[in-house]
Motif scaffolding. Structure first.
Motif, PDB file in Angstrom:
ATOM      1  N   SER A   1      30.384  42.657  37.377  1.00 22.95           N
ATOM      2  CA  SER A   1      31.260  42.386  35.788  1.00 22.95           C
ATOM      3  C   SER A   1      31.305  41.003  36.302  1.00 22.95           C
ATOM      4  CB  SER A   1      32.469  42.978  35.652  1.00 22.95           C
ATOM      5  OG  SER A   1      33.418  42.653  36.385  1.00 22.95           O
ATOM      6  N   GLN A   2      31.120  40.070  37.302  1.00 26.84           N
ATOM      7  CA  GLN A   2      31.110  38.954  37.976  1.00 26.84           C
ATOM      8  C   GLN A   2      30.016  38.205  38.506  1.00 26.84           C
ATOM      9  OE1 GLN A   2      34.270  37.199  38.103  1.00 26.84           O
ATOM     10  NE2 GLN A   2      35.133  39.305  36.830  1.00 26.84           N
ATOM     11  N   TYR A   3      28.436  38.243  38.220  1.00 29.61           N
ATOM     12  CA  TYR A   3      27.540  38.712  38.589  1.00 29.61           C
ATOM     13  C   TYR A   3      26.869  37.450  38.019  1.00 29.61           C
ATOM     14  CZ  TYR A   3      22.651  38.447  39.255  1.00 29.61           C
ATOM     15  OH  TYR A   3      21.475  37.764  39.849  1.00 29.61           O
ATOM     16  N   TYR A   4      27.616  36.957  36.588  1.00 33.41           N
ATOM     17  CA  TYR A   4      27.065  35.407  35.784  1.00 33.41           C
ATOM     18  C   TYR A   4      28.490  34.795  35.784  1.00 33.41           C
ATOM     19  CZ  TYR A   4      22.010  36.564  33.836  1.00 33.41           C
ATOM     20  OH  TYR A   4      21.519  36.734  33.490  1.00 33.41           O
ATOM     21  N   ASN A   5      29.665  35.510  35.132  1.00 32.93           N
ATOM     22  CA  ASN A   5      31.148  34.647  35.364  1.00 32.93           C
ATOM     23  C   ASN A   5      30.963  33.529  36.103  1.00 32.93           C
ATOM     24  OD1 ASN A   5      31.486  36.152  32.862  1.00 32.93           O
ATOM     25  ND2 ASN A   5      32.821  37.284  34.126  1.00 32.93           N
ATOM     26  N   LEU A   6      30.615  34.319  37.597  1.00 37.20           N
ATOM     27  CA  LEU A   6      30.906  33.321  38.741  1.00 37.20           C
ATOM     28  C   LEU A   6      30.100  32.306  39.665  1.00 37.20           C
ATOM     29  CD1 LEU A   6      33.497  35.797  40.613  1.00 37.20           C
ATOM     30  CD2 LEU A   6      34.141  33.835  39.430  1.00 37.20           C
ATOM     31  N   ASN A   7      28.788  32.318  38.363  1.00 39.22           N
ATOM     32  CA  ASN A   7      27.938  31.465  39.010  1.00 39.22           C
ATOM     33  C   ASN A   7      27.802  29.952  39.181  1.00 39.22           C
ATOM     34  OD1 ASN A   7      25.257  29.943  37.662  1.00 39.22           O
ATOM     35  ND2 ASN A   7      24.704  32.270  38.544  1.00 39.22           N
ATOM     36  N   ALA A   8      28.699  29.504  38.704  1.00 43.16           N
ATOM     37  CA  ALA A   8      29.581  28.416  39.215  1.00 43.16           C
ATOM     38  C   ALA A   8      29.903  28.630  40.184  1.00 43.16           C
ATOM     39  CB  ALA A   8      29.641  27.723  38.020  1.00 43.16           C
ATOM     40  N   LYS A   9      30.956  28.806  41.218  1.00 41.31           N
ATOM     41  CA  LYS A   9      31.345  29.012  41.925  1.00 41.31           C
ATOM     42  C   LYS A   9      30.701  29.669  43.229  1.00 41.31           C
ATOM     43  CE  LYS A   9      35.584  31.478  44.310  1.00 41.31           C
ATOM     44  NZ  LYS A   9      34.430  32.044  45.392  1.00 41.31           N
ATOM     45  N   ASN A  10      30.101  30.462  42.809  1.00 37.25           N
ATOM     46  CA  ASN A  10      28.864  30.619  43.505  1.00 37.25           C
ATOM     47  C   ASN A  10      27.875  29.853  44.369  1.00 37.25           C
ATOM     48  OD1 ASN A  10      30.515  33.225  43.762  1.00 37.25           O
ATOM     49  ND2 ASN A  10      29.173  34.172  42.869  1.00 37.25           N
ATOM     50  N   TYR A  11      27.700  29.159  43.762  1.00 35.01           N
ATOM     51  CA  TYR A  11      26.527  27.489  43.880  1.00 35.01           C
ATOM     52  C   TYR A  11      27.366  27.117  44.561  1.00 35.01           C
ATOM     53  CZ  TYR A  11      23.619  23.748  42.750  1.00 35.01           C
ATOM     54  OH  TYR A  11      23.013  22.633  43.152  1.00 35.01           O
ATOM     55  N   ILE A  12      28.791  26.452  43.903  1.00 32.75           N
ATOM     56  CA  ILE A  12      28.787  24.807  44.906  1.00 32.75           C
ATOM     57  C   ILE A  12      29.657  26.034  45.708  1.00 32.75           C
ATOM     58  CG2 ILE A  12      30.918  23.658  44.577  1.00 32.75           C
ATOM     59  CD1 ILE A  12      28.797  23.002  42.567  1.00 32.75           C
TER      60      ILE A  12
ATOM     61  N   ALA B   1      24.212  44.260  32.871  1.00 29.94           N
ATOM     62  CA  ALA B   1      24.974  42.547  33.009  1.00 29.94           C
ATOM     63  C   ALA B   1      25.591  42.123  32.208  1.00 29.94           C
ATOM     64  CB  ALA B   1      23.757  42.418  34.385  1.00 29.94           C
ATOM     65  N   ILE B   2      24.718  41.048  31.859  1.00 32.37           N
ATOM     66  CA  ILE B   2      25.202  40.585  30.391  1.00 32.37           C
ATOM     67  C   ILE B   2      26.677  41.100  29.450  1.00 32.37           C
ATOM     68  CG2 ILE B   2      24.420  39.324  27.976  1.00 32.37           C
ATOM     69  CD1 ILE B   2      23.592  37.564  30.172  1.00 32.37           C
ATOM     70  N   PRO B   3      26.476  42.022  28.681  1.00 34.66           N
ATOM     71  CA  PRO B   3      27.344  43.114  28.337  1.00 34.66           C
ATOM     72  C   PRO B   3      28.809  42.617  29.834  1.00 34.66           C
ATOM     73  CG  PRO B   3      25.579  43.743  27.529  1.00 34.66           C
ATOM     74  CD  PRO B   3      25.210  43.593  29.592  1.00 34.66           C
ATOM     75  N   PHE B   4      28.416  42.646  30.080  1.00 37.13           N
ATOM     76  CA  PHE B   4      29.933  43.319  30.966  1.00 37.13           C
ATOM     77  C   PHE B   4      30.308  41.125  31.626  1.00 37.13           C
ATOM     78  CE2 PHE B   4      28.237  46.365  31.294  1.00 37.13           C
ATOM     79  CZ  PHE B   4      28.635  47.734  30.751  1.00 37.13           C
ATOM     80  N   ASN B   5      29.876  40.619  31.267  1.00 40.37           N
ATOM     81  CA  ASN B   5      30.163  38.856  31.331  1.00 40.37           C
ATOM     82  C   ASN B   5      30.848  38.407  30.834  1.00 40.37           C
ATOM     83  OD1 ASN B   5      29.212  38.759  34.593  1.00 40.37           O
ATOM     84  ND2 ASN B   5      28.212  40.402  34.086  1.00 40.37           N
ATOM     85  N   SER B   6      30.794  37.170  30.315  1.00 42.77           N
ATOM     86  CA  SER B   6      30.979  36.902  28.417  1.00 42.77           C
ATOM     87  C   SER B   6      30.575  34.742  29.068  1.00 42.77           C
ATOM     88  CB  SER B   6      32.378  36.769  28.500  1.00 42.77           C
ATOM     89  OG  SER B   6      33.536  36.309  29.397  1.00 42.77           O
ATOM     90  N   VAL B   7      29.956  34.508  28.099  1.00 38.42           N
ATOM     91  CA  VAL B   7      29.421  33.496  28.379  1.00 38.42           C
ATOM     92  C   VAL B   7      31.212  32.057  28.481  1.00 38.42           C
ATOM     93  CG1 VAL B   7      29.637  32.540  25.537  1.00 38.42           C
ATOM     94  CG2 VAL B   7      28.292  31.442  27.325  1.00 38.42           C
ATOM     95  N   SER B   8      32.290  32.600  27.542  1.00 38.41           N
ATOM     96  CA  SER B   8      33.517  31.847  27.610  1.00 38.41           C
ATOM     97  C   SER B   8      34.193  31.949  29.432  1.00 38.41           C
ATOM     98  CB  SER B   8      34.666  32.549  26.907  1.00 38.41           C
ATOM     99  OG  SER B   8      34.567  33.903  27.327  1.00 38.41           O
TER     100      SER B   8
END
Length: 646
Positions: free
Chosen positions: A230-241, A359-366
């Protein structure tokens, strides 16, 4: 007595019932998936197709064929301690990388089972293996990220429509189904249980499998694990930076790196600003990009750096890579296009079937945007990943929607088998923090943190050693001393930038005889001319000055040319042994003299040619000398072709 009779009747009926439920399950032997690869086919490998229902809720319905390869233990141990490898992606098959396991220490005592999970690799039905190429062509265009996202969604919909038109049930391709495939495969291979080795997204599938079929699991190895879908996409920027900032900090604390690349973090963000205003267009191989051009914009730059953090060998080169983007080195950036191609080698049809389902259904673009907003200089995070929300919104349209419930992983806490978790310090997609979270899910978990690695840290000689020791004795705490003994990145700071090196190294690696034949002939002529002209000068001391001088000029020029060729081959070999990614940019500084020698060589060719033209009437056997001079010019032409003289 009645209860005993009922129990006996139930035991008689149960096997028949189970057989009816699994009557569509088969393991069919087949021939090699690599019929023309001698290196692979000399190995002891069993090639199979696993036949299973496409939809496990319809056990007697349509079936699919899943490619399986069993790499047999080198000890031919009948009681092999089997391992099944689950590749990541999602959308990647495991079989194409089988040759990398031939000398793996795990193979000594274990059969290793490779599977192209449903929808990938050599399995049938085929999905959309060329969709990644379409995405690359979209990235190559000089357009903004919204256009990229929209065109990516359109291309994905073409893939989906093709799948639906072929009557493929796209809702049946997910981790729950793969878990059932693995259970069926284990049974048909007649293994009581096995060790499950998974990487990247495969670690999530492996957790679903271990939750649903705990009796199948002897041990688990989870490399670069997904700890919370549920955080795979949500924290994408944080994980990268977070991973990138570790590079900035380590470079700043390294005197040589900080001297060569001062203010690396500022250079990174300045490059984003530059590329937003002025994208860089470079030449590309038309076999990869049909248009022959690739335009790097800010989004491409961010993805290139993020993908570089995956590779242990690329991390030391990152400061150099950022600098080359910043200075606009078109030669180096042109070479990188092929790396982009490799990063998009997944079957994106399978990728979206899985990602849009679980994956996507448990993450959100917001939430994605909220997280990216914490890093304003990143300019909205990575649109390459953000676009998956748009694609999945369209992908899931028209599908009968049930209330989405995340896969149940609650049984993992009760799993009693040993679990080994690998986590890399610079991993930008499944960050090192994931390892700590994942290992706490299990009763008997061991965590291995790799201080100089990114994604897939077990795929190194030391990582393989730890994995092998774990499989041999899974209840023993892994010895990670050697793995963590050198916690510093050896940043590459001593590179002579030259655009010709990459092209030269590629030519050597491919070694097409028709391409090299003229050069080889020229080299042979030069060697013969050196020997014969030296012999001539010794024997004919009384010859006229014109003959002597042209021969001396030819000998000196030929020696310089041959020495330069030999030096370049040595430079490429030496640099590749250190870190082959350096060849994208040039070679070690210690080989700088070779590029000076090249110009001296060209100068001597010009002098020799002019002298020959001016004194041709005084030179005996001018045709012989002309042939040698032509050979020298031909060597110079090759230098120019490779780009050394630019």
């Amino acid at each position: 007595m009645k209860n005993i009779k009922r129990l006996f009747l139930l035991l008689c009926i149960l096997p028949g019932f189970m057989f009816a439920q699994t009557s569509n399950l088969k393991l069919e032997k087949t021939t090699s998936f690599f019929p023309d690869n001698k290196k692979i086919n000399i190995e002891k490998i069993e090639w199979n197709y696993l036949i299973v229902p496409e939809n496990w809720e319809k056990p007697n319905g349509k079936t699919i064929k899943i490619a399986v390869a069993v790499l047999k233990s080198t000890e031919n141990n009948a009681d092999s301690n089997p391992i099944v490898f689950v590749e990541g992606g999602p959308g990647a098959g495991g079989i194409k990388g089988i040759s990398g396991w031939f000398s793996h220490p795990l193979r000594k005592k274990s059969d290793i089972v490779f599977i192209d999970v449903r929808g990938t690799g050599f399995s049938f039905p085929k999905f959309c293996p060329d969709l990644g190429k379409t995405f690359l062509e979209i990235l190559a265009k000089n357009q903004d990220k919204k256009q990229d996202e929209q065109q990516k969604a359109v291309a994905a919909m073409v893939c989906k429509e093709d799948l639906v038109s072929r009557n493929i049930d796209i809702s049946a391709y997910n981790s729950k189904a793969i878990a059932k495939d693995l259970n069926a495969l284990k049974t048909l291979l007649k293994y009581e249980n096995w060790n499950v080795y998974a990487i990247s997204y495969g670690t999530y599938t492996a957790q679903v499998y271990a939750n649903d079929f705990p009796q199948d699991i002897k041990s688990l190895i989870l490399d670069s694990s997904i700890s919370d879908i549920s955080q795979y996409y949500n924290l994408n920027a944080k994980n990268y930076i977070s991973s990138l900032e570790r590079v900035f900090k380590d470079c700043e604390n390294d005197p040589d790196c900080n001297k060569q690349y001062p203010n690396l973090e500022a250079a990174y963000y300045a490059t984003i600003e530059k590329l937003e205003k002025n994208p860089i267009t470079v030449k590309a191989d038309k076999k990869i990009i049909p248009s022959g051009n690739f335009t790097y914009n800010a989004e491409d730059f961010k993805v290139a750096i993020q993908q570089s953090l995956y590779q242990k060998k690329l991390i030391p080169v990152l400061p150099l890579l950022i600098t080359q983007f910043n200075t606009g080195n078109k030669s180096a950036l042109s070479t990188l296009v092929s790396s982009f191609s490799g990063a998009l080698s997944l079957d994106y049809g399978a990728y979206y079937c899985v990602s849009c389902n679980e994956a996507i259904p448990f993450n959100s673009v917001s939430e994605f945007d909220k997280n990216a907003g914490k890093y304003p200089k990143l300019k909205g995070g990575l649109s390459f990943y953000r676009s998956d929300f748009l694609v999945c919104d369209k992908w899931n349209s028209g599908i009968i929607k049930k209330d989405k419930v995340a896969n149940d992983l609650s049984n993992l806490a009760a799993l009693s088998v040993p679990v080994l978790v690998f986590s890399g310090k610079f991993d930008p997609i499944t960050p090192i923090e994931n390892g700590n979270v994942t290992v706490k899910k299990f009763k008997k978990g061991f965590l291995v943190e790799a201080p100089v690695s990114g994604h897939g840290s077990s795929f190194s000689s030391l990582g393989a050693k730890i994995a092998n020791e774990f499989i041999s004795d899974p209840n023993k705490t892994p010895d990670v001393h050697d793995f963590q003994s050198n916690p510093k990145v050896d940043f590459i700071t001593d590179v002579k930038i030259n655009g010709g090196i990459s092209k030269f190294a590629t030519s050597l690696n491919e070694f097409k005889i028709l391409f090299f034949a003229p050069l080889i002939i020229a080299v042979v002529i030069l060697i013969i001319s050196i020997i014969s002209f030296l012999f001539y000068l010794i024997k004919r001391k009384d010859d006229n000055n014109a003959n002597k001088q042209i021969k001396i000029l030819v000998i000196v020029t030929a020696i310089i040319g041959l020495f330069t060729i030999a030096g370049l081959i040595t430079a490429v070999s030496d640099t590749a042994q250190r870190n082959f990614y350096i060849l994208t940019f040039g070679v070690a500084n210690k080989f700088n003299y070779l590029f000076i020698l090249q110009w001296i060589f060209i100068g001597f060719i010009i002098i020799s040619g002019l002298y020959f033209i001016l004194r041709i009437r005084s030179i005996s056997n001018p045709s012989v000398v002309a042939t040698v001079l032509f050979s020298l010019v031909l060597v110079g032409v090759y230098f120019e072709y490779w780009g050394f003289l630019l």
